[in-house]
Enzyme design. Structure first.
Site, short mmCIF file in Angstrom:
data_model
loop_
_atom_site.label_atom_id
_atom_site.label_comp_id
_atom_site.label_asym_id
_atom_site.label_seq_id
_atom_site.Cartn_x
_atom_site.Cartn_y
_atom_site.Cartn_z
N GLY A 13 0.82 -1.21 0.00
CA GLY A 13 0.00 0.00 0.00
C GLY A 13 0.85 1.25 0.00
N ARG A 17 -2.97 8.66 2.20
CA ARG A 17 -3.53 9.56 3.21
C ARG A 17 -2.53 10.01 4.27
NH1 ARG A 17 -8.55 6.33 5.18
NH2 ARG A 17 -7.51 4.61 4.11
N GLY A 80 -5.47 -6.19 -5.14
CA GLY A 80 -6.22 -6.74 -4.02
C GLY A 80 -5.36 -7.62 -3.12
N GLY A 103 2.06 -4.89 6.96
CA GLY A 103 3.10 -3.95 7.38
C GLY A 103 2.54 -2.73 8.08
N GLU A 153 -17.17 -8.62 2.38
CA GLU A 153 -16.64 -7.25 2.49
C GLU A 153 -17.79 -6.25 2.63
OE1 GLU A 153 -13.16 -6.46 2.60
OE2 GLU A 153 -13.47 -8.56 3.08
N TYR A 386 40.43 18.70 23.27
CA TYR A 386 40.48 18.71 21.80
C TYR A 386 41.43 19.79 21.32
CZ TYR A 386 38.42 18.78 17.05
OH TYR A 386 38.21 18.71 15.71
N ARG A 439 48.24 30.89 36.71
CA ARG A 439 47.43 32.05 36.31
C ARG A 439 48.24 33.31 36.53
NH1 ARG A 439 44.12 30.96 41.64
NH2 ARG A 439 45.32 32.23 43.06
C1 UD1 Z 1 -9.08 -6.17 4.25
C2 UD1 Z 1 -10.00 -7.39 4.27
C3 UD1 Z 1 -11.13 -7.16 5.24
C4 UD1 Z 1 -10.60 -6.84 6.61
C5 UD1 Z 1 -9.65 -5.65 6.53
C6 UD1 Z 1 -8.98 -5.42 7.86
C7 UD1 Z 1 -9.82 -8.26 2.03
C8 UD1 Z 1 -10.49 -8.38 0.71
N1 UD1 Z 1 -10.49 -7.60 2.94
O1 UD1 Z 1 -9.86 -5.12 3.74
O2 UD1 Z 1 -11.96 -8.31 5.29
O3 UD1 Z 1 -11.66 -6.57 7.49
O4 UD1 Z 1 -8.61 -5.91 5.57
O5 UD1 Z 1 -8.26 -4.22 7.80
O6 UD1 Z 1 -8.76 -8.80 2.21
N2 UD1 Z 1 -2.43 -4.68 0.14
C9 UD1 Z 1 -1.40 -5.00 -0.71
N3 UD1 Z 1 -1.70 -5.18 -2.03
C10 UD1 Z 1 -2.94 -5.07 -2.54
C11 UD1 Z 1 -3.98 -4.74 -1.64
C12 UD1 Z 1 -3.71 -4.56 -0.31
O7 UD1 Z 1 -0.25 -5.12 -0.30
O8 UD1 Z 1 -3.11 -5.25 -3.74
C13 UD1 Z 1 -2.12 -4.47 1.55
C14 UD1 Z 1 -2.32 -3.03 1.94
O9 UD1 Z 1 -1.09 -2.34 1.90
C15 UD1 Z 1 -2.81 -3.12 3.37
C16 UD1 Z 1 -3.49 -4.48 3.43
O10 UD1 Z 1 -3.03 -5.21 2.33
O11 UD1 Z 1 -1.76 -3.13 4.27
C17 UD1 Z 1 -4.99 -4.41 3.49
O12 UD1 Z 1 -5.44 -3.81 2.32
P1 UD1 Z 1 -6.75 -2.95 2.31
O13 UD1 Z 1 -7.02 -2.53 0.94
O14 UD1 Z 1 -6.68 -1.94 3.35
O15 UD1 Z 1 -7.84 -4.07 2.72
P2 UD1 Z 1 -9.31 -3.76 3.07
O16 UD1 Z 1 -10.05 -3.55 1.82
O17 UD1 Z 1 -9.36 -2.72 4.09
#
Ligand code: UD1
Ligand code: CA
Length: 454
Positions: A13, A17, A80, A103, A153, A386, A439
């Site tokens: 990610g 924000r 995703g 992370g 979701e 020094y 001195r």
């Molecule tokens: C995800 C879960 C949701 C859960 C929530 C908890 C899914 C589909 N949904 O939702 O059920 O309640 O986390 O916070 O898994 N990331 C990647 N690559 C991507 C997408 C995401 O590395 O392609 C990482 C993001 O950096 C982040 C984490 O995965 O750290 C979660 O991604 P985010 O998009 O926030 O998941 P949610 O849609 O919030």
């Protein structure tokens, strides 16, 4: 080996924000990058392999994490959470289990992860929590018997599903064989057109796998960071927890909300900490230590019955029992203070040893010095260590008396029980028991007439 444990940490990610040039997982909580919290936790449980999925700012992230042994996998497009885990499959062992972590969810505990791993008896376990406001999160769907059947979701949930308050933390322990089996078959046929990792739950249920869920001890363990407000809130929660742990060990805080712990503090009994104290790195405090307001203490070892008066800064120092320090003292790296030593206000000590019972009470600089026991280092006296290029040593024997405003031009040795007259500039060694004065002599002109204005 069938029981190898891998952790897959999703960190692709961008963290838009945060409004930062840094990737989100490098933002710090308690002075440590978010990702380092997760990696440190993984090191305390028996993890055989750690895979981090990175996207934005991969070079920066890798450059800051060189202390850890990590297999880095790039996810070029964020399609995703399911896709993010899928890109690790080439790196993922065929057997054993994986913990799937994030992370930007820094505070999941080793204890919770150990329980989660143990809860995986049939192929899959997950960390869930029942919350008051589940909005935005995946909901846990269970059948009449209470068995988990799917995760829905927020954006795909109908009204009935939206009423469910048990949420998905996103943290799972899954058999690698199942990840290899299910991930290639994910589809993005959903409201967000993403490859949902959550869909593996349905797939496992269809295979007759019983999925177990456990809850974390603390809610903050599953909280993620998306903006500065959430980061600050999580920091406060984490600080509250660290303070509570120290209270349980017997520390009295004047105000538990006005102290910061950015590392690890080991404590004896009856330690008192006044407001606005900051601890950093590895700090050890003995019994009956009093730390007054505004002190910053980093990588320092403090003995029993030590009194730090307000606004002292200690960095890589060792402080002996019954020492009294400050206010406004600065102890720099490699300072060693003996027992019953006394440092006063506006005193700076660097790379020096000060023997038992010695005093440096006011306005002094002591650098690269070895000071014996029961020495009196007078107000404003200074080691001139020094020469503009090199640092030189000053050695002072036991019971020596260094007069006020003395300059000790190093390298120089002052003998035992020697006395230095006030205001001296000492450039040559002084024998034991001697008096040295260096001195200008005092001159007197009687009946002196000051100039008068015309
Ligand atoms: C995800 C879960 C949701 C859960 C929530 C908890 C899914 C589909 N949904 O939702 O059920 O309640 O986390 O916070 O898994 N990331 C990647 N690559 C991507 C997408 C995401 O590395 O392609 C990482 C993001 O950096 C982040 C984490 O995965 O750290 C979660 O991604 P985010 O998009 O926030 O998941 P949610 O849609 O919030
Ligand atoms: Ca999220």
């Amino acid at each position: 080996m069938n029981d190898t444990l891998t952790t897959i940490i999703l960190a692709a990610g961008k963290g838009t924000r945060m409004q930062s040039s840094k990737p989100k997982v490098l933002q710090t909580l308690a002075h440590k990058p978010l990702l380092a919290h997760v990696l440190d936790t993984c090191q305390t449980i028996q993890v055989d392999k750690t895979i981090v999925v990175y996207g934005f700012g991969g070079d920066q992230v890798q450059a800051e994490m060189t202390d850890y042994s990590v297999s880095w996998v790039e996810q070029t497009e964020q399609l995703g959470t399911g896709h993010a885990v899928k890109v690790t499959l080439d790196e993922l062992p065929q057997t054993g289990k994986s913990l799937i972590l994030y992370g930007d969810v820094p505070l999941v505990s080793a204890e919770t992860l150990t329980r989660l791993k143990q809860a995986n008896v049939d192929g899959m376990s997950m960390l869930t929590l029942t919350v008051d406001n589940p909005f935005g999160l995946g909901r846990i769907k269970r059948d009449d018997q209470g068995n988990i059947v799917a995760i829905v979701e927020q954006k795909d949930a109908n009204e009935q599903e939206q009423a469910i308050r048990e949420i998905n933390s996103g943290i799972y322990c899954v058999d690698n064989a199942l990840l290899h089996k299910y991930l290639p078959n994910l589809s993005n046929d959903n409201a967000q057109q993403e490859y949902y990792l959550t869909d593996i739950v349905k797939m496992a249920v269809a295979d007759g796998i019983a999925i177990t869920a456990i809850e974390p001890e603390h809610e903050f363990e599953i909280e993620g960071v998306n903006n500065r407000q959430q980061l600050a809130q999580l920091e406060r929660r984490w600080q509250a927890k660290l303070v509570e742990d120290l209270q349980v060990k017997g520390v009295q805080f004047a105000d538990p909300t006005r102290v910061d712990i950015r590392g690890q503090v080991n404590v004896g009994q009856d330690v008192y900490v006044d407001i606005n104290v900051v601890f950093e790195g590895q700090v050890t405090l003995g019994d009956n230590v009093t730390i007054e307001a505004g002190c910053v203490i980093k990588d320092t070892e403090i003995g029993d019955h030590v009194h730090l008066k307000p606004y002292c800064v200690c960095d890589q120092a060792q402080i002996g029992d019954h020492a009294s320090i400050g206010p406004f003292a600065h102890l720099r790296p490699q300072t060693q203070l003996g027992k019953h030593t006394k440092l006063g206000n506006f005193v700076e000590i660097k790379k020096s040893t000060i023997g038992d019972g010695s005093k440096v009470n006011h306005l002094s600089y002591v650098g690269d010095a070895q000071i014996g026991a029961n020495v009196n280092f007078g107000a404003g006296a200074i080691t001139c260590n020094y020469d503009g290029v090199n640092k030189h040593q000053t050695v002072i024997g036991d019971q020596a008396f260094i007069g006020t405003n003395t300059c000790l031009v190093a390298p120089v040795t002052i003998g035992r029980t020697a006395t230095i007259g006030a205001g001296s500039v000492i450039t040559k060694n002084v024998e034991d028991n001697a008096l040295a004065i260096g001195r200008g002599r005092q001159v007197q002109k009687d009946n002196y007439q000051r100039p008068v204005k015309k």
